[in-house]
Design a protein around this motif. Structure first.
Motif, PDB file in Angstrom:
ATOM      1  N   PRO A   1       0.914  -1.169   0.075  1.00 33.48           N
ATOM      2  CA  PRO A   1      -0.034   0.103   0.030  1.00 33.48           C
ATOM      3  C   PRO A   1       0.802   1.351   0.070  1.00 33.48           C
ATOM      4  O   PRO A   1       2.174   1.112   0.047  1.00 33.48           O
ATOM      5  N   SER A   2       0.036   2.392  -0.071  1.00 41.13           N
ATOM      6  CA  SER A   2       1.058   3.602   0.223  1.00 41.13           C
ATOM      7  C   SER A   2       0.539   4.318   1.493  1.00 41.13           C
ATOM      8  O   SER A   2      -0.691   4.130   1.884  1.00 41.13           O
ATOM      9  N   ILE A   3       1.327   5.218   1.951  1.00 44.31           N
ATOM     10  CA  ILE A   3       0.719   5.966   3.221  1.00 44.31           C
ATOM     11  C   ILE A   3      -0.355   6.685   2.634  1.00 44.31           C
ATOM     12  O   ILE A   3      -1.118   7.190   3.538  1.00 44.31           O
ATOM     13  N   ASP A   4      -0.409   7.196   1.369  1.00 44.76           N
ATOM     14  CA  ASP A   4      -1.671   7.997   1.144  1.00 44.76           C
ATOM     15  C   ASP A   4      -2.709   7.322   1.150  1.00 44.76           C
ATOM     16  O   ASP A   4      -3.718   7.749   1.428  1.00 44.76           O
ATOM     17  N   SER A   5      -2.749   5.995   0.695  1.00 49.74           N
ATOM     18  CA  SER A   5      -4.012   5.247   0.615  1.00 49.74           C
ATOM     19  C   SER A   5      -4.546   4.927   2.079  1.00 49.74           C
ATOM     20  O   SER A   5      -5.733   5.112   2.325  1.00 49.74           O
ATOM     21  N   HIS A   6      -3.686   4.804   3.103  1.00 48.75           N
ATOM     22  CA  HIS A   6      -4.139   4.812   4.292  1.00 48.75           C
ATOM     23  C   HIS A   6      -4.576   6.213   5.005  1.00 48.75           C
ATOM     24  O   HIS A   6      -5.689   6.293   5.667  1.00 48.75           O
ATOM     25  N   ALA A   7      -4.008   7.251   4.689  1.00 51.99           N
ATOM     26  CA  ALA A   7      -4.722   8.760   4.993  1.00 51.99           C
ATOM     27  C   ALA A   7      -6.036   8.931   4.194  1.00 51.99           C
ATOM     28  O   ALA A   7      -7.013   9.259   4.878  1.00 51.99           O
ATOM     29  N   GLU A   8      -6.153   8.438   3.086  1.00 55.44           N
ATOM     30  CA  GLU A   8      -7.501   8.624   2.230  1.00 55.44           C
ATOM     31  C   GLU A   8      -8.393   7.670   2.910  1.00 55.44           C
ATOM     32  O   GLU A   8      -9.783   8.039   2.881  1.00 55.44           O
ATOM     33  N   ASP A   9      -8.151   6.539   3.511  1.00 54.99           N
ATOM     34  CA  ASP A   9      -9.042   5.511   4.208  1.00 54.99           C
ATOM     35  C   ASP A   9      -9.701   6.437   5.379  1.00 54.99           C
ATOM     36  O   ASP A   9     -10.943   6.402   5.474  1.00 54.99           O
ATOM     37  N   LEU A  10      -8.772   7.095   6.077  1.00 48.70           N
ATOM     38  CA  LEU A  10      -9.347   7.608   7.184  1.00 48.70           C
ATOM     39  C   LEU A  10     -10.306   8.806   6.762  1.00 48.70           C
ATOM     40  O   LEU A  10     -11.469   8.928   7.583  1.00 48.70           O
ATOM     41  N   ALA A  11      -9.914   9.656   5.628  1.00 54.43           N
ATOM     42  CA  ALA A  11     -10.610  10.700   5.235  1.00 54.43           C
ATOM     43  C   ALA A  11     -12.022  10.329   4.845  1.00 54.43           C
ATOM     44  O   ALA A  11     -13.343  10.609   5.335  1.00 54.43           O
ATOM     45  N   ALA A  12     -12.360   8.958   4.238  1.00 52.67           N
ATOM     46  CA  ALA A  12     -13.349   8.560   3.625  1.00 52.67           C
ATOM     47  C   ALA A  12     -14.129   7.870   5.030  1.00 52.67           C
ATOM     48  O   ALA A  12     -15.448   7.957   4.911  1.00 52.67           O
ATOM     49  N   LEU A  13     -13.518   7.441   5.876  1.00 51.31           N
ATOM     50  CA  LEU A  13     -14.255   6.568   7.098  1.00 51.31           C
ATOM     51  C   LEU A  13     -14.728   7.914   7.674  1.00 51.31           C
ATOM     52  O   LEU A  13     -16.062   7.498   8.182  1.00 51.31           O
ATOM     53  N   LEU A  14     -14.146   9.072   8.035  1.00 55.49           N
ATOM     54  CA  LEU A  14     -14.497   9.975   8.849  1.00 55.49           C
ATOM     55  C   LEU A  14     -15.822  10.553   8.123  1.00 55.49           C
ATOM     56  O   LEU A  14     -16.898  10.944   8.522  1.00 55.49           O
ATOM     57  N   ASP A  15     -15.802  10.795   6.883  1.00 51.06           N
ATOM     58  CA  ASP A  15     -17.043  11.359   5.817  1.00 51.06           C
ATOM     59  C   ASP A  15     -18.183  10.532   5.913  1.00 51.06           C
ATOM     60  O   ASP A  15     -19.307  10.801   6.251  1.00 51.06           O
ATOM     61  N   ALA A  16     -17.917   8.981   5.833  1.00 45.82           N
ATOM     62  CA  ALA A  16     -19.113   8.195   5.946  1.00 45.82           C
ATOM     63  C   ALA A  16     -19.452   7.889   7.234  1.00 45.82           C
ATOM     64  O   ALA A  16     -21.119   7.701   7.301  1.00 45.82           O
ATOM     65  N   LEU A  17     -19.032   8.237   8.279  1.00 47.88           N
ATOM     66  CA  LEU A  17     -19.494   8.292   9.776  1.00 47.88           C
ATOM     67  C   LEU A  17     -20.052   9.778  10.090  1.00 47.88           C
ATOM     68  O   LEU A  17     -20.444   9.880  11.308  1.00 47.88           O
ATOM     69  N   GLY A  18     -20.068  10.646   9.227  1.00 46.97           N
ATOM     70  CA  GLY A  18     -20.334  12.208   9.456  1.00 46.97           C
ATOM     71  C   GLY A  18     -19.844  12.861  10.653  1.00 46.97           C
ATOM     72  O   GLY A  18     -20.081  13.811  11.271  1.00 46.97           O
ATOM     73  N   LEU A  19     -18.265  12.403  10.740  1.00 54.15           N
ATOM     74  CA  LEU A  19     -17.346  13.380  11.581  1.00 54.15           C
ATOM     75  C   LEU A  19     -16.630  14.101  10.803  1.00 54.15           C
ATOM     76  O   LEU A  19     -15.607  14.100  10.407  1.00 54.15           O
ATOM     77  N   THR A  20     -17.460  15.468  10.747  1.00 55.45           N
ATOM     78  CA  THR A  20     -16.731  16.508   9.917  1.00 55.45           C
ATOM     79  C   THR A  20     -16.044  17.419  10.505  1.00 55.45           C
ATOM     80  O   THR A  20     -15.270  18.444  10.033  1.00 55.45           O
ATOM     81  N   GLU A  21     -16.083  17.647  11.835  1.00 60.26           N
ATOM     82  CA  GLU A  21     -15.529  18.772  12.742  1.00 60.26           C
ATOM     83  C   GLU A  21     -14.015  18.150  12.767  1.00 60.26           C
ATOM     84  O   GLU A  21     -13.524  17.044  12.759  1.00 60.26           O
ATOM     85  N   PRO A  22     -12.966  19.071  13.134  1.00 56.05           N
ATOM     86  CA  PRO A  22     -11.513  18.605  13.409  1.00 56.05           C
ATOM     87  C   PRO A  22     -11.694  17.543  14.659  1.00 56.05           C
ATOM     88  O   PRO A  22     -12.169  17.663  15.594  1.00 56.05           O
ATOM     89  N   VAL A  23     -10.759  16.718  14.470  1.00 53.61           N
ATOM     90  CA  VAL A  23     -10.491  15.640  15.335  1.00 53.61           C
ATOM     91  C   VAL A  23      -9.016  15.681  16.043  1.00 53.61           C
ATOM     92  O   VAL A  23      -8.261  16.314  15.469  1.00 53.61           O
ATOM     93  N   VAL A  24      -9.296  15.089  17.026  1.00 53.67           N
ATOM     94  CA  VAL A  24      -7.595  14.896  17.985  1.00 53.67           C
ATOM     95  C   VAL A  24      -6.990  13.505  17.223  1.00 53.67           C
ATOM     96  O   VAL A  24      -7.940  12.469  17.303  1.00 53.67           O
ATOM     97  N   LEU A  25      -6.085  13.475  16.606  1.00 51.46           N
ATOM     98  CA  LEU A  25      -5.609  12.354  16.361  1.00 51.46           C
ATOM     99  C   LEU A  25      -4.430  11.452  17.102  1.00 51.46           C
ATOM    100  O   LEU A  25      -3.524  12.321  17.384  1.00 51.46           O
ATOM    101  N   VAL A  26      -4.553  10.514  17.184  1.00 52.34           N
ATOM    102  CA  VAL A  26      -3.428   9.652  18.221  1.00 52.34           C
ATOM    103  C   VAL A  26      -3.175   8.386  17.536  1.00 52.34           C
ATOM    104  O   VAL A  26      -4.011   7.494  17.331  1.00 52.34           O
TER     105      VAL A  26
END
Length: 286
Positions: free
Chosen positions: A67-92
């Protein structure tokens, strides 16, 4: 636990809704969302939390190639969108999970309010790339059993093994990880360099080094933090997998940092000074 198909892959996730801004927990290479069990249980019930199995890990869809690290970042962006989490998050994130968090924060700065990266995997040194690719090839051919003992010596050394059950559980979980996916992540690391992402991280960012971490030691974390003047770097008496080795400390850091406390070194000093608290070495932070 639920599953969603996003960005061309199926991810398993758990979302706990609360009235505080969302915090996203990203696990280590070979781990799964269960890696956060102890931290999850220590965080307040009213805190919005999301954890998930990254592609290739846990019960998410497995990898067939690198995989690429970008695909992982895009996975997270898509997951947040699908779950309706649109406000800024704390990433850990921890280890490779911290690398994913760093790339996500650099690519989507408007979606991140704070970043905690523990033992972040930002690539490998140029002179180690061929060996890393060779290890990935060996993993595909031989599986994990030969590699895991050597990795554990560097990431979870004997001074941290005071909780034998916790250590044995982690070792068993690693041995049952998907070897092809594990190899794919190794190959990804060999081709990755996130140094240029560090200056793009949010103003509230901290890189955490474990003094017992032989895989990504404090000097490497300090090198990364020095790439941008606004990045904090702290050393704690733990190993590579702090969310498992020192869950009480990690939960405290998440709570304090999420609440707006800036000085992470002060958070750590207060934590250590509290009765009964240790941070991984010799005694676990329960």
């Amino acid at each position: 636990m639920e599953w969603l198909e996003v960005n061309g892959t199926v991810l398993r996730y758990e979302l706990r809704q609360g009235d505080l801004p969302p915090t996203v927990l990203i696990h280590e290479m070979g781990g799964a969302l269960e890696s956060w069990d102890m931290v999850w249980s220590l965080l307040p019930a009213h805190q919005t939390l999301l954890r998930y199995d990254t592609r290739g890990s846990g019960l998410s869809e497995k990898l067939l190639d690198t995989p690429s690290i970008d695909s992982h970042a895009e996975d997270l962006a898509a997951l947040l969108d699908a779950l309706g989490l649109t406000e800024p998050v704390v990433l850990v994130g921890v280890a490779v999970g911290a690398g994913i968090a760093i790339r996500f924060a650099a690519r989507y700065p408007h979606r991140v309010r704070a970043l905690i990266a523990m033992a972040p995997a930002c690539g490998v040194a140029p002179d180690a790339r061929d060996a890393t690719l060779a290890r990935a090839k060996a993993l595909r051919e031989q599986g994990l059993r030969e590699l895991v003992p050597a990795l554990l010596e560097r990431t979870w050394p004997s001074p941290l093994r005071t909780d034998a059950v916790r250590y044995a559980t982690f070792r068993s979980r690693w041995l049952t990880a998907d070897a092809a996916s594990f190899a794919g992540i190794f190959a990804m690391l060999a081709k990755m360099n996130l140094d240029d992402d560090i200056p793009k991280l949010p103003a509230r960012s901290v890189l955490v080094a474990g003094t017992y971490d032989g895989l990504r030691p404090p000097q490497e974390i300090d090198r990364l933090a020095a790439l941008a003047c606004h990045i904090q770097s702290i050393h704690v008496a733990s190993g590579h997998f702090m969310q498992i080795q020192s869950p009480k400390w990690v939960a405290t850091l998440i709570q304090e940092f999420s609440a707006g406390t800036q000085d992470c070194a002060d958070i750590y000093r207060k934590f250590i000074a509290a009765p009964g608290n240790r941070c991984g070495a010799v005694q676990h932070a329960a």
